[in-house]
Design a protein around this motif. Structure first.
Motif, PDB file in Angstrom:
ATOM      1  N   THR A   1     -14.155  39.167  56.704  1.00 41.24           N
ATOM      2  CA  THR A   1     -13.956  39.895  57.957  1.00 41.24           C
ATOM      3  C   THR A   1     -13.953  41.371  57.622  1.00 41.24           C
ATOM      4  OG1 THR A   1     -11.809  38.787  57.789  1.00 41.24           O
ATOM      5  CG2 THR A   1     -12.802  38.819  59.910  1.00 41.24           C
ATOM      6  N   VAL A   2     -14.548  42.161  58.496  1.00 42.92           N
ATOM      7  CA  VAL A   2     -14.636  43.597  58.272  1.00 42.92           C
ATOM      8  C   VAL A   2     -14.471  44.296  59.614  1.00 42.92           C
ATOM      9  CG1 VAL A   2     -17.180  43.561  58.392  1.00 42.92           C
ATOM     10  CG2 VAL A   2     -16.030  45.468  57.253  1.00 42.92           C
ATOM     11  N   TYR A   3     -13.637  45.343  59.649  1.00 41.89           N
ATOM     12  CA  TYR A   3     -13.444  46.085  60.893  1.00 41.89           C
ATOM     13  C   TYR A   3     -14.780  46.659  61.371  1.00 41.89           C
ATOM     14  CZ  TYR A   3      -8.422  45.831  60.119  1.00 41.89           C
ATOM     15  OH  TYR A   3      -7.139  45.383  59.927  1.00 41.89           O
TER      16      TYR A   3
ATOM     17  N   ARG B   1      -3.646  48.127  63.958  1.00 41.86           N
ATOM     18  CA  ARG B   1      -3.849  49.100  62.888  1.00 41.86           C
ATOM     19  C   ARG B   1      -3.637  50.496  63.437  1.00 41.86           C
ATOM     20  NH1 ARG B   1      -9.872  49.906  60.674  1.00 41.86           N
ATOM     21  NH2 ARG B   1      -9.997  50.617  62.795  1.00 41.86           N
ATOM     22  N   ASP B   2      -2.751  51.237  62.815  1.00 44.54           N
ATOM     23  CA  ASP B   2      -2.521  52.630  63.176  1.00 44.54           C
ATOM     24  C   ASP B   2      -2.252  52.807  64.673  1.00 44.54           C
ATOM     25  OD1 ASP B   2      -2.182  55.307  62.466  1.00 44.54           O
ATOM     26  OD2 ASP B   2      -4.286  55.799  62.830  1.00 44.54           O
ATOM     27  N   GLY B   3      -1.426  51.926  65.245  1.00 47.94           N
ATOM     28  CA  GLY B   3      -1.006  52.067  66.633  1.00 47.94           C
ATOM     29  C   GLY B   3      -1.932  51.490  67.680  1.00 47.94           C
ATOM     30  N   ALA B   4      -3.004  50.824  67.278  1.00 48.78           N
ATOM     31  CA  ALA B   4      -3.945  50.256  68.250  1.00 48.78           C
ATOM     32  C   ALA B   4      -4.548  48.965  67.696  1.00 48.78           C
ATOM     33  CB  ALA B   4      -5.062  51.260  68.550  1.00 48.78           C
ATOM     34  N   PHE B   5      -5.046  48.142  68.596  1.00 45.24           N
ATOM     35  CA  PHE B   5      -5.727  46.932  68.159  1.00 45.24           C
ATOM     36  C   PHE B   5      -7.158  47.269  67.765  1.00 45.24           C
ATOM     37  CE2 PHE B   5      -2.251  45.105  70.575  1.00 45.24           C
ATOM     38  CZ  PHE B   5      -1.831  44.127  69.689  1.00 45.24           C
ATOM     39  N   ALA B   6      -7.634  46.616  66.717  1.00 44.33           N
ATOM     40  CA  ALA B   6      -8.982  46.866  66.199  1.00 44.33           C
ATOM     41  C   ALA B   6      -9.759  45.549  66.146  1.00 44.33           C
ATOM     42  CB  ALA B   6      -8.905  47.469  64.796  1.00 44.33           C
ATOM     43  N   ASP B   7     -11.040  45.641  66.478  1.00 37.95           N
ATOM     44  CA  ASP B   7     -11.928  44.492  66.392  1.00 37.95           C
ATOM     45  C   ASP B   7     -12.485  44.376  64.976  1.00 37.95           C
ATOM     46  OD1 ASP B   7     -11.581  44.261  69.123  1.00 37.95           O
ATOM     47  OD2 ASP B   7     -13.588  45.010  69.639  1.00 37.95           O
ATOM     48  N   ALA B   8     -12.907  43.180  64.628  1.00 33.13           N
ATOM     49  CA  ALA B   8     -13.520  42.935  63.316  1.00 33.13           C
ATOM     50  C   ALA B   8     -14.677  41.969  63.483  1.00 33.13           C
ATOM     51  CB  ALA B   8     -12.502  42.366  62.335  1.00 33.13           C
ATOM     52  N   TYR B   9     -15.655  42.124  62.599  1.00 28.25           N
ATOM     53  CA  TYR B   9     -16.776  41.188  62.561  1.00 28.25           C
ATOM     54  C   TYR B   9     -16.458  40.056  61.591  1.00 28.25           C
ATOM     55  CZ  TYR B   9     -19.709  44.748  64.777  1.00 28.25           C
ATOM     56  OH  TYR B   9     -20.248  45.678  65.627  1.00 28.25           O
ATOM     57  N   ALA B  10     -16.878  38.861  61.952  1.00 27.29           N
ATOM     58  CA  ALA B  10     -16.915  37.738  61.023  1.00 27.29           C
ATOM     59  C   ALA B  10     -18.310  37.767  60.410  1.00 27.29           C
ATOM     60  CB  ALA B  10     -16.686  36.424  61.760  1.00 27.29           C
ATOM     61  N   MET B  11     -18.374  37.871  59.093  1.00 29.05           N
ATOM     62  CA  MET B  11     -19.658  37.902  58.404  1.00 29.05           C
ATOM     63  C   MET B  11     -19.665  36.801  57.355  1.00 29.05           C
ATOM     64  SD  MET B  11     -20.405  41.995  57.916  1.00 29.05           S
ATOM     65  CE  MET B  11     -22.174  41.781  57.667  1.00 29.05           C
ATOM     66  N   ALA B  12     -20.858  36.334  57.012  1.00 32.45           N
ATOM     67  CA  ALA B  12     -20.978  35.315  55.975  1.00 32.45           C
ATOM     68  C   ALA B  12     -22.335  35.433  55.300  1.00 32.45           C
ATOM     69  CB  ALA B  12     -20.800  33.915  56.555  1.00 32.45           C
ATOM     70  N   ARG B  13     -22.365  34.940  54.084  1.00 31.36           N
ATOM     71  CA  ARG B  13     -23.610  34.849  53.306  1.00 31.36           C
ATOM     72  C   ARG B  13     -23.773  33.384  52.906  1.00 31.36           C
ATOM     73  NH1 ARG B  13     -24.541  34.117  47.873  1.00 31.36           N
ATOM     74  NH2 ARG B  13     -26.454  34.987  47.035  1.00 31.36           N
ATOM     75  N   ILE B  14     -24.936  32.849  53.224  1.00 33.94           N
ATOM     76  CA  ILE B  14     -25.278  31.490  52.794  1.00 33.94           C
ATOM     77  C   ILE B  14     -26.158  31.645  51.558  1.00 33.94           C
ATOM     78  CG2 ILE B  14     -26.393  29.319  53.435  1.00 33.94           C
ATOM     79  CD1 ILE B  14     -23.996  29.961  55.203  1.00 33.94           C
ATOM     80  N   LYS B  15     -25.826  30.907  50.507  1.00 36.06           N
ATOM     81  CA  LYS B  15     -26.586  30.993  49.271  1.00 36.06           C
ATOM     82  C   LYS B  15     -28.055  30.651  49.545  1.00 36.06           C
ATOM     83  CE  LYS B  15     -26.683  29.048  44.608  1.00 36.06           C
ATOM     84  NZ  LYS B  15     -26.009  28.081  43.713  1.00 36.06           N
ATOM     85  N   PRO B  16     -28.969  31.544  49.128  1.00 31.10           N
ATOM     86  CA  PRO B  16     -30.395  31.267  49.375  1.00 31.10           C
ATOM     87  C   PRO B  16     -30.886  30.049  48.611  1.00 31.10           C
ATOM     88  CG  PRO B  16     -30.071  33.491  48.468  1.00 31.10           C
ATOM     89  CD  PRO B  16     -28.747  32.807  48.475  1.00 31.10           C
TER      90      PRO B  16
ATOM     91  N   HIS C   1     -14.298  39.318  66.251  1.00 30.66           N
ATOM     92  CA  HIS C   1     -12.901  38.973  66.551  1.00 30.66           C
ATOM     93  C   HIS C   1     -12.332  40.131  67.364  1.00 30.66           C
ATOM     94  CE1 HIS C   1     -12.801  35.677  63.643  1.00 30.66           C
ATOM     95  NE2 HIS C   1     -13.319  36.481  62.738  1.00 30.66           N
ATOM     96  N   ARG C   2     -12.091  39.941  68.635  1.00 32.99           N
ATOM     97  CA  ARG C   2     -11.512  40.980  69.491  1.00 32.99           C
ATOM     98  C   ARG C   2     -10.023  41.122  69.185  1.00 32.99           C
ATOM     99  NH1 ARG C   2     -15.809  43.562  70.751  1.00 32.99           N
ATOM    100  NH2 ARG C   2     -17.390  42.268  71.716  1.00 32.99           N
TER     101      ARG C   2
ATOM    102  N   HIS D   1     -17.132  24.174  49.513  1.00 31.54           N
ATOM    103  CA  HIS D   1     -18.360  24.944  49.263  1.00 31.54           C
ATOM    104  C   HIS D   1     -18.248  26.381  49.795  1.00 31.54           C
ATOM    105  CE1 HIS D   1     -18.734  23.579  53.395  1.00 31.54           C
ATOM    106  NE2 HIS D   1     -19.713  24.459  53.585  1.00 31.54           N
ATOM    107  N   VAL D   2     -17.057  26.752  50.303  1.00 30.78           N
ATOM    108  CA  VAL D   2     -16.854  28.040  50.976  1.00 30.78           C
ATOM    109  C   VAL D   2     -15.743  28.820  50.286  1.00 30.78           C
ATOM    110  CG1 VAL D   2     -16.243  29.153  53.174  1.00 30.78           C
ATOM    111  CG2 VAL D   2     -17.490  26.971  53.178  1.00 30.78           C
ATOM    112  N   ALA D   3     -15.916  30.148  50.217  1.00 37.07           N
ATOM    113  CA  ALA D   3     -14.854  31.033  49.744  1.00 37.07           C
ATOM    114  C   ALA D   3     -14.734  32.207  50.701  1.00 37.07           C
ATOM    115  CB  ALA D   3     -15.145  31.535  48.335  1.00 37.07           C
ATOM    116  N   TYR D   4     -13.532  32.776  50.778  1.00 38.70           N
ATOM    117  CA  TYR D   4     -13.256  33.944  51.598  1.00 38.70           C
ATOM    118  C   TYR D   4     -13.143  35.154  50.680  1.00 38.70           C
ATOM    119  CZ  TYR D   4     -11.353  36.978  55.135  1.00 38.70           C
ATOM    120  OH  TYR D   4     -11.183  38.030  56.002  1.00 38.70           O
ATOM    121  N   LEU D   5     -13.929  36.185  50.944  1.00 39.40           N
ATOM    122  CA  LEU D   5     -14.031  37.358  50.074  1.00 39.40           C
ATOM    123  C   LEU D   5     -13.276  38.552  50.636  1.00 39.40           C
ATOM    124  CD1 LEU D   5     -16.862  38.619  48.029  1.00 39.40           C
ATOM    125  CD2 LEU D   5     -16.240  40.130  49.895  1.00 39.40           C
ATOM    126  N   GLY D   6     -12.686  39.325  49.738  1.00 37.76           N
ATOM    127  CA  GLY D   6     -12.091  40.610  50.081  1.00 37.76           C
ATOM    128  C   GLY D   6     -12.301  41.576  48.931  1.00 37.76           C
ATOM    129  N   MET D   7     -12.463  42.858  49.250  1.00 37.92           N
ATOM    130  CA  MET D   7     -12.658  43.862  48.207  1.00 37.92           C
ATOM    131  C   MET D   7     -12.358  45.246  48.761  1.00 37.92           C
ATOM    132  SD  MET D   7     -16.843  43.912  47.900  1.00 37.92           S
ATOM    133  CE  MET D   7     -16.980  45.523  47.123  1.00 37.92           C
TER     134      MET D   7
END
Length: 176
Positions: free
Chosen positions: A132-134, A161-176, A155-156, A91-97
């Protein structure tokens, strides 16, 4: 009730066309992925080859994946898609764009994301879309929030990326 065949025509708005990606798009998608701004928001390494992109496109399983491109005047200016999980997470998919560096803030990303959400909701009955999004990608975070995604955690040191570690958010959308 819509009695049209189960073929979803390409979406167009203004002067763009959103359609399924195909192996012949490898040059355009590789060029897109090599743009500094596009790459900044992804896990891609510099200098992706069209051959590697073709191999990736040819390996996409259409029963578990959706892969779209955005065209303007025959040129690929964006792409996005998702990979559906299996088993108890079917019931889950991982999105990228992502979009071409010169085409931000024109509503194109919104149109692409809405198309992906429509496929998830109306064709695949997906309950949850994850991404996931930076944390410094403010425009993308705003786009996702406008479309029902919520931040679920951070996600710490998510990626180097570009010589340094970068944090990212875990985001999700639940179908209304």
């Amino acid at each position: 009730m819509n009695l049209q065949p189960d073929i979803h025509p390409p979406s167009s708005a203004d002067d763009i066309v959103i359609r399924a990606a195909r192996p012949a798009d490898c040059e355009g998608i590789a060029a897109l992925g090599n743009m500094p701004g596009y790459r900044w928001g992804t896990l891609r390494l510099p200098y992706q080859t069209p051959e590697a992109t073709r191999k990736w496109l040819e390996g996409i399983n259409p029963s578990n994946n959706v892969s779209l491109v955005v065209e303007k005047d025959g040129r690929i200016i964006g792409n996005g898609g998702f990979e559906r999980h299996q088993g108890r997470r079917a019931h889950v998919a991982y999105l990228g764009m992502g979009l071409h560096d010169d085409f931000h803030s024109r509503g194109i990303g919104s149109r692409l994301l809405r198309e992906l959400i429509m496929i998830a909701d109306e064709w695949l009955n997906l309950r949850r879309i994850e991404l996931t999004v930076y944390v410094d990608n403010v425009a993308a975070i705003a786009l996702y929030k406008r479309n029902g995604f919520e931040t679920e955690g951070t996600h710490r040191d998510f990626a180097f990326r570009d010589g340094a570690f970068a944090d990212a958010y875990a985001m999700a959308r639940i179908k209304p």
